[in-house]
Design an enzyme around this catalytic site. Sequence first.
Site, PDB file in Angstrom:
ATOM      1  N   HIS B 237       9.385   3.160   4.097  1.00  0.00           N
ATOM      2  CA  HIS B 237       8.364   4.189   4.005  1.00  0.00           C
ATOM      3  C   HIS B 237       8.842   5.439   3.278  1.00  0.00           C
ATOM      4  O   HIS B 237       8.228   5.841   2.296  1.00  0.00           O
ATOM      5  CB  HIS B 237       7.699   4.547   5.332  1.00  0.00           C
ATOM      6  CG  HIS B 237       6.524   5.423   5.037  1.00  0.00           C
ATOM      7  ND1 HIS B 237       5.405   4.958   4.407  1.00  0.00           N
ATOM      8  CD2 HIS B 237       6.354   6.750   5.135  1.00  0.00           C
ATOM      9  CE1 HIS B 237       4.578   5.949   4.160  1.00  0.00           C
ATOM     10  NE2 HIS B 237       5.125   7.046   4.592  1.00  0.00           N
ATOM     11  N   TYR B 241       8.176   8.462  -0.627  1.00  0.00           N
ATOM     12  CA  TYR B 241       8.288   9.902  -0.869  1.00  0.00           C
ATOM     13  C   TYR B 241       9.413  10.204  -1.846  1.00  0.00           C
ATOM     14  O   TYR B 241       9.347  11.185  -2.593  1.00  0.00           O
ATOM     15  CB  TYR B 241       8.413  10.668   0.455  1.00  0.00           C
ATOM     16  CG  TYR B 241       7.102  10.561   1.192  1.00  0.00           C
ATOM     17  CD1 TYR B 241       6.032  11.363   0.813  1.00  0.00           C
ATOM     18  CD2 TYR B 241       6.892   9.595   2.157  1.00  0.00           C
ATOM     19  CE1 TYR B 241       4.798  11.216   1.403  1.00  0.00           C
ATOM     20  CE2 TYR B 241       5.658   9.439   2.756  1.00  0.00           C
ATOM     21  CZ  TYR B 241       4.609  10.256   2.374  1.00  0.00           C
ATOM     22  OH  TYR B 241       3.393  10.101   2.945  1.00  0.00           O
ATOM     23  N   HIS B 388      -3.472   0.239  -3.040  1.00  0.00           N
ATOM     24  CA  HIS B 388      -3.133   1.579  -2.551  1.00  0.00           C
ATOM     25  C   HIS B 388      -1.914   2.132  -3.285  1.00  0.00           C
ATOM     26  O   HIS B 388      -1.935   3.247  -3.783  1.00  0.00           O
ATOM     27  CB  HIS B 388      -2.876   1.516  -1.044  1.00  0.00           C
ATOM     28  CG  HIS B 388      -2.143   2.703  -0.497  1.00  0.00           C
ATOM     29  ND1 HIS B 388      -2.720   3.948  -0.402  1.00  0.00           N
ATOM     30  CD2 HIS B 388      -0.871   2.849  -0.051  1.00  0.00           C
ATOM     31  CE1 HIS B 388      -1.841   4.804   0.092  1.00  0.00           C
ATOM     32  NE2 HIS B 388      -0.716   4.167   0.310  1.00  0.00           N
ATOM     33  N   PHE B 389      -0.840   1.327  -3.377  1.00  0.00           N
ATOM     34  CA  PHE B 389       0.348   1.960  -3.962  1.00  0.00           C
ATOM     35  C   PHE B 389       0.327   2.001  -5.488  1.00  0.00           C
ATOM     36  O   PHE B 389       1.096   2.748  -6.084  1.00  0.00           O
ATOM     37  CB  PHE B 389       1.666   1.457  -3.356  1.00  0.00           C
ATOM     38  CG  PHE B 389       2.008   0.017  -3.483  1.00  0.00           C
ATOM     39  CD1 PHE B 389       2.312  -0.543  -4.695  1.00  0.00           C
ATOM     40  CD2 PHE B 389       2.098  -0.780  -2.338  1.00  0.00           C
ATOM     41  CE1 PHE B 389       2.675  -1.869  -4.787  1.00  0.00           C
ATOM     42  CE2 PHE B 389       2.457  -2.115  -2.424  1.00  0.00           C
ATOM     43  CZ  PHE B 389       2.745  -2.657  -3.660  1.00  0.00           C
ATOM     44  N   HIS B 390      -0.596   1.261  -6.112  1.00  0.00           N
ATOM     45  CA  HIS B 390      -0.741   1.491  -7.548  1.00  0.00           C
ATOM     46  C   HIS B 390      -1.502   2.797  -7.822  1.00  0.00           C
ATOM     47  O   HIS B 390      -1.323   3.396  -8.877  1.00  0.00           O
ATOM     48  CB  HIS B 390      -1.407   0.294  -8.232  1.00  0.00           C
ATOM     49  CG  HIS B 390      -0.436  -0.838  -8.481  1.00  0.00           C
ATOM     50  ND1 HIS B 390      -0.033  -1.705  -7.495  1.00  0.00           N
ATOM     51  CD2 HIS B 390       0.236  -1.209  -9.596  1.00  0.00           C
ATOM     52  CE1 HIS B 390       0.834  -2.568  -8.000  1.00  0.00           C
ATOM     53  NE2 HIS B 390       1.013  -2.302  -9.272  1.00  0.00           N
ATOM     54  N   ARG B 451      -2.276 -10.184  -0.323  1.00  0.00           N
ATOM     55  CA  ARG B 451      -1.444  -9.726  -1.431  1.00  0.00           C
ATOM     56  C   ARG B 451      -0.399 -10.810  -1.696  1.00  0.00           C
ATOM     57  O   ARG B 451      -0.214 -11.719  -0.893  1.00  0.00           O
ATOM     58  CB  ARG B 451      -0.763  -8.409  -1.057  1.00  0.00           C
ATOM     59  CG  ARG B 451       0.288  -8.551   0.012  1.00  0.00           C
ATOM     60  CD  ARG B 451       0.826  -7.227   0.510  1.00  0.00           C
ATOM     61  NE  ARG B 451       1.813  -6.660  -0.396  1.00  0.00           N
ATOM     62  CZ  ARG B 451       2.711  -5.729  -0.010  1.00  0.00           C
ATOM     63  NH1 ARG B 451       2.737  -5.300   1.238  1.00  0.00           N
ATOM     64  NH2 ARG B 451       3.561  -5.228  -0.870  1.00  0.00           N
ATOM     65  N   ARG B 452       0.293 -10.729  -2.817  1.00  0.00           N
ATOM     66  CA  ARG B 452       1.446 -11.573  -3.119  1.00  0.00           C
ATOM     67  C   ARG B 452       1.149 -13.055  -2.988  1.00  0.00           C
ATOM     68  O   ARG B 452       1.929 -13.798  -2.403  1.00  0.00           O
ATOM     69  CB  ARG B 452       2.588 -11.261  -2.168  1.00  0.00           C
ATOM     70  CG  ARG B 452       2.889  -9.814  -2.043  1.00  0.00           C
ATOM     71  CD  ARG B 452       3.931  -9.592  -0.982  1.00  0.00           C
ATOM     72  NE  ARG B 452       4.873  -8.618  -1.461  1.00  0.00           N
ATOM     73  CZ  ARG B 452       5.971  -8.269  -0.819  1.00  0.00           C
ATOM     74  NH1 ARG B 452       6.269  -8.817   0.305  1.00  0.00           N
ATOM     75  NH2 ARG B 452       6.766  -7.384  -1.321  1.00  0.00           N
TER      76      ARG B 452
END
Lengths: 178, 567
Positions: B237, B241, B388-390, B451-452
């Site tokens: 996680h 950041y 989300h993370f793209h 996903r994946r």
Amino acid sequence: MTTSTPDAFEDQFHHVALRHERVWVFIAVALIAVLFLVAVWFVVHDYGLVAKTTQFYSNPNTPSQLAEFQGSGVKQTGPNSYDVYEIGRAWSWTPGTATPLTLPVGAHVTFYVTSGDVLHGFEVQGTSINLTAIPGVVGHVSYTFDKPGTFYIVCNEYCGAGHQAMIGKIIITGAKQS
Amino acid sequence: MSAVLSNNAPRALAVPTAGEIAGEKKMLLAFWVTGFLALAVGIAIGALQSTNYAGIDLYPYLQPFLKSYYQGLTMHGVLNAYVFTFFTISGWLMYLPARELKLKPNMGLAWFTYALMLLGTLMAAYGMFDNSSSVLYTMYAPLKGSAWFYLGVTLVVVASILPLIVVLEMRARWKRANPGQLTPLVTYMSATTLLMWLLAALGAGTEAVFLLDPWSLGLTNTIDPLLARTLFWWTGHPIVYYWLMPGYVSIYALLPRQAGGKLISDPLARLAFLLLFVFSLPVGTHHQYTDPGISPVMKGIVTALTLSVAIPSLITAFTIALSLEYAGRRRGGTGLMGWWGKLPWKDPSVAAQVLALVAFIFGGAGGIVNASWQLDNVVHNTLWIPAHFHLTVGMMTTLVFMGVSFWLLPHITGRKLYSRKIALTGVWLWFIGLMTWGLAGHWAGMDGVPRRAWVSALPHDQYMQLYGAVHPALILVGIGGAIATLGAILYYIVFFGTLFGKKEAGAMVEIPFTEYITPAQGSALARVAEPLGLWTLITFIITLAVYIPVFWPMLMNPIHAPGFVLW
């Protein structure tokens, strides 16, 4: 245009900004507090869906030797409630893949899930059932199937070349069982 | 962007001559070129993945380079999420403080970092290219990759810690020369980011050194998959950041000046970084809401802490929006939103960063859902998550760094930006492409598309049976990926065009360090945020307090799982 020394515009902008800044921080904190309460409310309301630990077991290769996982894996525990003992293996669900899991509508099911090899993800499409299958641990969630139909168990944790084809089937029949 | 700087921005700071800092520039260039080369390969493979979700299987045509979707996905994750980010961030966070403090960094250590990271990358690449380690970038045991892969990744992670030493040493030198002064903002942000990363890396570092490395070398026969993945997420996680905060450095400390304004508040920027530091560490277990073996009480605590991470992001949204508004009004914008149109949109560097901020609103909103425990059940490990993370790392890190490179490459090399127009088009295509794939991916994920998964390898009728309900969304995923790839191609034309372009007097722009409306001097908040050693200790204690009850049942019930090679 811009200068590096403060001017009247900057002073005025700054004055307003300070006030808005305090209001915004308050809104942000309040918003997060409300979101947390909502999140907790959902958990309390649907506690059955929270992933819980049933037991750790010593030999991760042989979950099928655990007493409860013997036989068909389906045990009726009440008028319309069931315990289902589910093992994920590369690349099938037992029960689910070779023989579909067939239950009547309204069935309240507790799924006990583990893995016989690598990690798998026990996701039942169209429901909020989502539990990681980990060798060496049994986890459980419960769910009531209110609607008849076919639900697919989709493996959602990468488990090798056949991962995409690791699909099981749950058939919820229309007739209520007494 | 040079036009913006010369016409509208505050007067330039003293710029050292090219010769004085040529060594530092060469170092930064090495880090950035290596990182962006890795990203180019990663993006090319990414295009195959979005096509896969649209139901088109291109992998049979790619033998023998790529044997499967999963081999490609492993490379995509490792190259983009580790190699690209670690190289660019390491160079960036050593160079900027050096320029801000006007001090020479420890160049020996900087180059050693580069060499170690490169060695690790080559080892891991070998393990991925020979298909011996198609375990994806999360490397969940008991899937077992080769020792080349695990040892390579270990070296990359170790190398990524070293810039912290370079930055802290410069900060200490500066503080000795300026007793009683607050650390300048960029150095403060860089040090906070790297201290956060030091604590973060302890998790995956422990996993690598004590579990994965000995296991892959044959020194141990079994591994504990639950313990391994819990250690992974200790890092997994906060690493997001570590990816975002270097982007925030540009957004806070450079973008306001590029846009023709000033940063509204220096102390608030410090507060945001400090909160990101404290709250990002203890929350990794929210990636394991669906795991057995972790108490629901801990999951509830982690939910509260995770949602708290939104507070510094909301502060950032406020401060940056206000700083941009200030710039827009300075440039003649009037009315409620007139300032928005007056931003220097023709400057590709500004456009990239502002568009990244727009995307981040959606990324952040999706993140709130992921954080909300029970809601996460609906989307966990579905296409929602990579979508989300793209929208977050693919924008706030990748797009921001693309934007940064439009002034940074001329700054380093003295060569003119190859083409402002192509750069701007590339930026917009990347933004539109990732937004399309991102929003469509969220949609498909809600319907349980995992996903994946090599879904295009399924027989077509089975693909339609399982995922046909969201087929339009999956086609949009493919289209979005293709548009973003086109944007990336244009980006790399500019990237290489600039690197091999002609030198030009005046091309070597200075770093656009911003000015502040509210400075740190005299701020009680900035004083409280200053002792970073103390804050590191506090964060470490909070992290342990959350993690000890998480690890305890795992340590009491060790799992001895053998390894599997299943690809």
